[in-house]
Structure formats: C-alpha cells, structure tokens
Design an enzyme around this catalytic site. Structure first.
Site, PDB file in Angstrom:
ATOM      1  CG  HIS A  98      -2.115   0.991   1.281  1.00  0.00           C
ATOM      2  ND1 HIS A  98      -3.075   0.887   1.698  1.00  0.00           N
ATOM      3  CD2 HIS A  98      -2.220   2.266   0.770  1.00  0.00           C
ATOM      4  CE1 HIS A  98      -4.168   1.842   1.602  1.00  0.00           C
ATOM      5  NE2 HIS A  98      -3.303   2.769   0.972  1.00  0.00           N
ATOM      6  CG  HIS A 137      -1.374   6.565  -1.409  1.00  0.00           C
ATOM      7  ND1 HIS A 137      -2.283   6.413  -2.253  1.00  0.00           N
ATOM      8  CD2 HIS A 137      -1.532   6.180  -0.417  1.00  0.00           C
ATOM      9  CE1 HIS A 137      -3.320   6.014  -1.612  1.00  0.00           C
ATOM     10  NE2 HIS A 137      -2.698   5.674  -0.323  1.00  0.00           N
ATOM     11  CG  ASN A 143      -5.192   7.518  -4.220  1.00  0.00           C
ATOM     12  OD1 ASN A 143      -4.065   7.232  -4.415  1.00  0.00           O
ATOM     13  ND2 ASN A 143      -5.607   8.310  -3.135  1.00  0.00           N
ATOM     14  CG  ASP A 153      -6.518   3.435  -0.233  1.00  0.00           C
ATOM     15  OD1 ASP A 153      -6.921   3.157   0.845  1.00  0.00           O
ATOM     16  OD2 ASP A 153      -5.447   4.183  -0.433  1.00  0.00           O
ATOM     17  CG  HIS A 188     -10.475   3.576   1.942  1.00  0.00           C
ATOM     18  ND1 HIS A 188      -9.472   4.362   2.246  1.00  0.00           N
ATOM     19  CD2 HIS A 188     -11.605   4.011   2.720  1.00  0.00           C
ATOM     20  CE1 HIS A 188      -9.788   5.258   3.088  1.00  0.00           C
ATOM     21  NE2 HIS A 188     -11.172   5.176   3.244  1.00  0.00           N
ATOM     22  CG  HIS A 208      -5.838   1.722   5.417  1.00  0.00           C
ATOM     23  ND1 HIS A 208      -7.476   1.574   5.654  1.00  0.00           N
ATOM     24  CD2 HIS A 208      -5.719   2.795   4.422  1.00  0.00           C
ATOM     25  CE1 HIS A 208      -8.017   2.424   4.441  1.00  0.00           C
ATOM     26  NE2 HIS A 208      -7.067   3.003   3.798  1.00  0.00           N
ATOM     27  CG  ASN A 229      -9.947   8.170   5.609  1.00  0.00           C
ATOM     28  OD1 ASN A 229     -10.461   7.607   6.756  1.00  0.00           O
ATOM     29  ND2 ASN A 229     -10.569   8.395   4.535  1.00  0.00           N
ATOM     30  CG  ASP A 275      -2.401   4.563   3.789  1.00  0.00           C
ATOM     31  OD1 ASP A 275      -2.126   4.936   2.381  1.00  0.00           O
ATOM     32  OD2 ASP A 275      -3.545   4.811   4.489  1.00  0.00           O
ATOM     33  CG  HIS A 319      -0.839  14.636   1.498  1.00  0.00           C
ATOM     34  ND1 HIS A 319      -1.835  14.617   0.555  1.00  0.00           N
ATOM     35  CD2 HIS A 319      -1.404  13.664   2.188  1.00  0.00           C
ATOM     36  CE1 HIS A 319      -2.770  13.462   0.528  1.00  0.00           C
ATOM     37  NE2 HIS A 319      -2.397  13.243   1.629  1.00  0.00           N
TER      38      HIS A 319
HETATM   39  O1  DOR Z   1      -4.824   8.999   4.876  1.00  0.00           O
HETATM   40  C1  DOR Z   1      -5.127   8.526   3.916  1.00  0.00           C
HETATM   41  N1  DOR Z   1      -4.279   8.739   2.629  1.00  0.00           N
HETATM   42  N2  DOR Z   1      -5.971   7.509   3.551  1.00  0.00           N
HETATM   43  C2  DOR Z   1      -6.248   7.251   2.272  1.00  0.00           C
HETATM   44  O2  DOR Z   1      -7.055   6.323   2.186  1.00  0.00           O
HETATM   45  C3  DOR Z   1      -5.825   7.636   1.182  1.00  0.00           C
HETATM   46  C4  DOR Z   1      -4.317   8.511   1.394  1.00  0.00           C
HETATM   47  C5  DOR Z   1      -4.067   9.497   0.596  1.00  0.00           C
HETATM   48  O3  DOR Z   1      -4.205   8.973  -1.031  1.00  0.00           O
HETATM   49  O4  DOR Z   1      -3.731  10.429   0.739  1.00  0.00           O
HETATM   50 ZN    ZN Z   2      -7.227   4.087   2.312  1.00  0.00          ZN
END
Ligand code: DOR
Ligand code: ZN
Length: 425
Positions: A56, A58, A90, A150, A177, A230, A276, A303, A307
């Site tokens: 998991h 991103h 995503n 997700d 998710h 998660h 999340n 996860d 950002h």
């Molecule tokens: O905290 C999270 N961030 N939970 C998620 O399900 C998505 C993820 C994100 O893409 O930033």
């Molecule tokens: Zn998630």
C-alpha cells in the site's frame, strides 16, 4: 555485474554467516566464504531480511509529481529496505485503464530502485459507479492482480459483489478501503472521548467494521479474495478473526502509524496526524498489535501518503489525510515488535509478496534465490529529520523522534540500491 560478499551477517536473526551475491542471485551462503573478485561488505552486527514488500504505497504519479514521483517514492522505499511496492490507483488521471497502469509500471522500471507493481482502480475514476476495465489492466504489461479504490470505499454492495466476481477468474484481489461513507460525513478524527472534548466531528469505528463485515460475507458468497486495507479498530480485528475461522479468503493489513499513535495526537491540531482511517485509541492499538502477532492481521503496509506542504500545513479541517511511511516503517516495526526478526520478515516481506504474487520477492536469502534483500543495523538509533527524507514530501509524524534501527544496504536482484545507508542512484 559486481559481486558482493557480505561477511558475518545474521540472516533473519540466525547465527552470523556469509552471503555471496553474484549475477543477481544469492550464489552461496556459509561461514568463511571467499571470493577474490567480489566487493566485501563487513556486516558484523547486521541482520539480513528478505527485501521488504509494501502492499500500500501512494506514489502520486501521474498528477501530483510535486508531492512524489515514482522515482522519488522508489528511492524512499529502497532507503526503507523495500524491494517491491504496490502503487495505489488514486492518481490523476486515476489508474483505471491499461494505459495508466502501464505508465506507472514503466516509470518504475526506468527508476530501477524497487519493483513497482501498479494496483488498478475498481471503479472508473474512483467514482464508485461503474466497474473499471479490470480485465484489460490484468492483461496489460503491468499484469495487475490487486484492485482498489483506496482513498474511497467501494460502498455499493452490488458493485463490490461484481468486482469480486470479476477478479475470481484470474484469482485477483479486491483491496477495500473500509469506510461506510454515510457514517463518516464531515469526519475529522476518531469518534470518541477526544473528539467530544475537541468538538471535532468523529469517524466512528463502526463505519469501518460494518464494511468489513459486509465484505467478508460477500467474499465468502462469491468465493473470491478480499484484502482489507489499513485495519484500525479492535472491532475490525474480531470481524476478521471470525471470518478467517470460517475459511473466508480474506487478508488484512495494518499501518505502522496505527500500531504506534493514538487519537490524542489530534489535540495538538497538527495536521501531520490527520489520516484516514484516523488514529484510534490505546485499546485499538493494543488489539492491532496482538492481531499482527497472532496473524489475524497478515501484513504491515505503510499507506505511505505524501502530501505537498500547501495540502498539509494548513488548518486541520482543510488538510489532506495521510502520512509518510516508507522510510520509517521498519524502525516503527522494531519499536513495536522488538527484534522479532522472523515475525518482521513474515509480516513485512514474505506474506505481502505472497499476497501480491510477486515472484522472486519475500524469499529468505538462500542459494539460488534472487538477491532481493536488505541489511539492517538493529543497534543503530536515528533521529528522523524530515528534510533528510528522500520523499518529495515532509509529512512524517515521526519528525525529530529517535527510532531504533537503520537500513544499511538494500539489494534489488543483486544490484545495490542503497549502500552505507545512502541511495546509490
Ligand atoms: O490517509 C489517507 N491518505 N488515507 C487514504 O485512504 C488515502 C491516502 C491518500 O491518498 O492520501
Ligand atoms: Zn485508504
């Protein structure tokens, strides 16, 4: 191709031995090996683990290359001891077609720091309305086997059933998710004593547990594989325990942050703790740790959610959820589990590799095995400095914390991606 002779290393906690890495594989193991042509690595005191595998991650490319790229995320992964990561769908555009998953897969190959296995979206645009082209993504060069929306829950039970039915043909997995959206509207943090005190809208545990309960029943009915992303609550653990006892084909992951941090962090109003699903209570943390040891939860998955500063360093309510994970996961696991090397190898490498079907990963170093491995210094302690992370983002919840363990080297098919704790390229 350079050969490496790793001297005096403890393989998954066993007595020290030597490993000869040649032509991409572990060529020989045993005490007192010699190889005049090989570069010698003194690994006294170090532990060798099969390269870590993250189910998991991103990576944000395409679309948010300011927050992370396939290359920067791959470098963060290698520095964290990973040799393979599964990239969440995503992105922007969403990875819901063969074209996008192939793009991510190709970027991973070009970076060459870890194997990047794309995850495909379940629904078009993650909108939860129509199934994406699951078959085309499975048949693409990226050979997608795991599908997930997700960030969003596949909330429509009919769509979830269809998705499970569809992937059964090729033994694929739907990774959910689990968040009943009607129960989390406007939610800012875990619903409980702390949210009441702070006056923030709560995200109740039952919003996760209800979806997991529904989905294990659907997976059982269809006979398909479900993976729960998660897991964050003690109640979810109980639902999973019962489902597994009945033989449902369900696997589950927990993140490092849900194993360590609790909802009282929200009282700082520092959005670095917004995630999340949200950070839960100490009771939940204890249940998650026990479930991980017991195997009700199969794997640790990061996860890793980079950002950009403007999306994170703002008012709590406006901040995006998510935190970095790749470069600190092993340290958190060591902190939480102690030097339980076999358990760590199981939950962070062997089992995730098996779930994702990643050939050549998740195998303990032994003669003939592809040299995907990482060397850990368990005695080292490190202070996490956000500015020193390889990720393009800075949203680590462990800033300036002193954590146990350090990744000294990582090898991908016999080529070092990390040496002396530094990325090779
Ligand atoms: O905290 C999270 N961030 N939970 C998620 O399900 C998505 C993820 C994100 O893409 O930033
Ligand atoms: Zn998630």
């Amino acid at each position: 191709m350079t050969s490496y002779l790793i001297k005096g290393v403890s393989v998954v906690g066993a007595a020290p031995t030597d490993l000869l890495i040649r032509d991409g594989v572990v060529a020989q193991t045993g005490a007192g090996l010699t190889a005049p042509d090989a570069t010698v690595i003194d690994a006294t005191g170090l532990v060798a683990l099969p390269g870590l595998v993250d189910l998991h991650t991103h990576l944000r490319e395409p679309g948010r290359e300011d927050a992370e790229t396939v290359e920067s995320g791959s470098r963060a992964a290698a520095l964290g001891g990973y040799t393979a990561v599964c990239a969440m769908a995503n992105t922007s555009p969403v990875a819901d077609t063969a074209g996008v998953v192939e793009q991510v897969w190709r970027l991973g190959r070009e970076a060459g720091l870890v194997d990047v296995q794309p995850i495909g979206a379940v629904t078009v645009g993650l909108a939860g309305e129509r199934l994406a082209e699951l078959g085309a993504m499975a048949d693409s060069a990226a050979r997608v086997r795991i599908f997930s929306d997700d960030g969003h829950c596949v909330a429509d039970p009919r769509l979830m059933r269809r998705a499970l039915e569809y992937v059964k043909a090729f033994d694929g997995i739907i990774a959910q998710h689990a968040e009943e959206p009607r129960l989390t509207e406007g939610a800012q943090m875990h619903e409980g004593e702390v949210s009441t005190r702070l006056g923030l809208t709560g995200w109740p545990a039952v919003a996760e547990e209800a979806i997991i309960a529904r989905d294990v029943l659907l997976a059982e009915h269809v006979g398909s594989r479900l993976h729960v992303c998660h897991v964050s609550t003690a109640g979810s653990v109980e639902v999973l325990r019962q489902a597994k006892a009945r033989g449902v084909r369900v696997t589950a992951e927990v993140t490092p942050h849900h194993l360590l941090l609790t909802d009282d962090r929200a009282a700082t109003y520092d959005p670095v703790y917004k995630v999340n699903p949200p950070l839960r209570t100490a009771t939940d943390v204890a249940a998650l740790r026990a479930a991980l040891v017991e195997g009700v939860i199969d794997v640790v998955a990061t996860d890793h959610a980079p950002h950009a500063v403007e999306d994170k360093e703002c008012e709590w309510a406006y901040a995006r959820p998510g935190m970095l994970g790749l470069e600190t996961a092993l340290s958190i696991a060591l902190d939480v589990l102690g030097p339980e090397w076999d358990l760590i190898a199981e939950r962070m490498s062997r089992v995730p590799a098996r779930i994702a079907g990643l050939d050549g990963h998740g195998l303990d170093p032994a003669p003939g095995v592809p040299a995907n491995l990482t060397l850990v210094d368990p005695a080292a302690r490190r202070v996490v400095e956000p500015a020193e992370l390889a990720s393009r983002s800075r949203n680590t919840p462990y800033a300036r914390m002193t954590l146990p363990g350090r990744i000294v080297a990582t090898f991908l098919r016999g080529e070092p991606t990390v040496l002396d704790g530094k990325a090779v390229k």
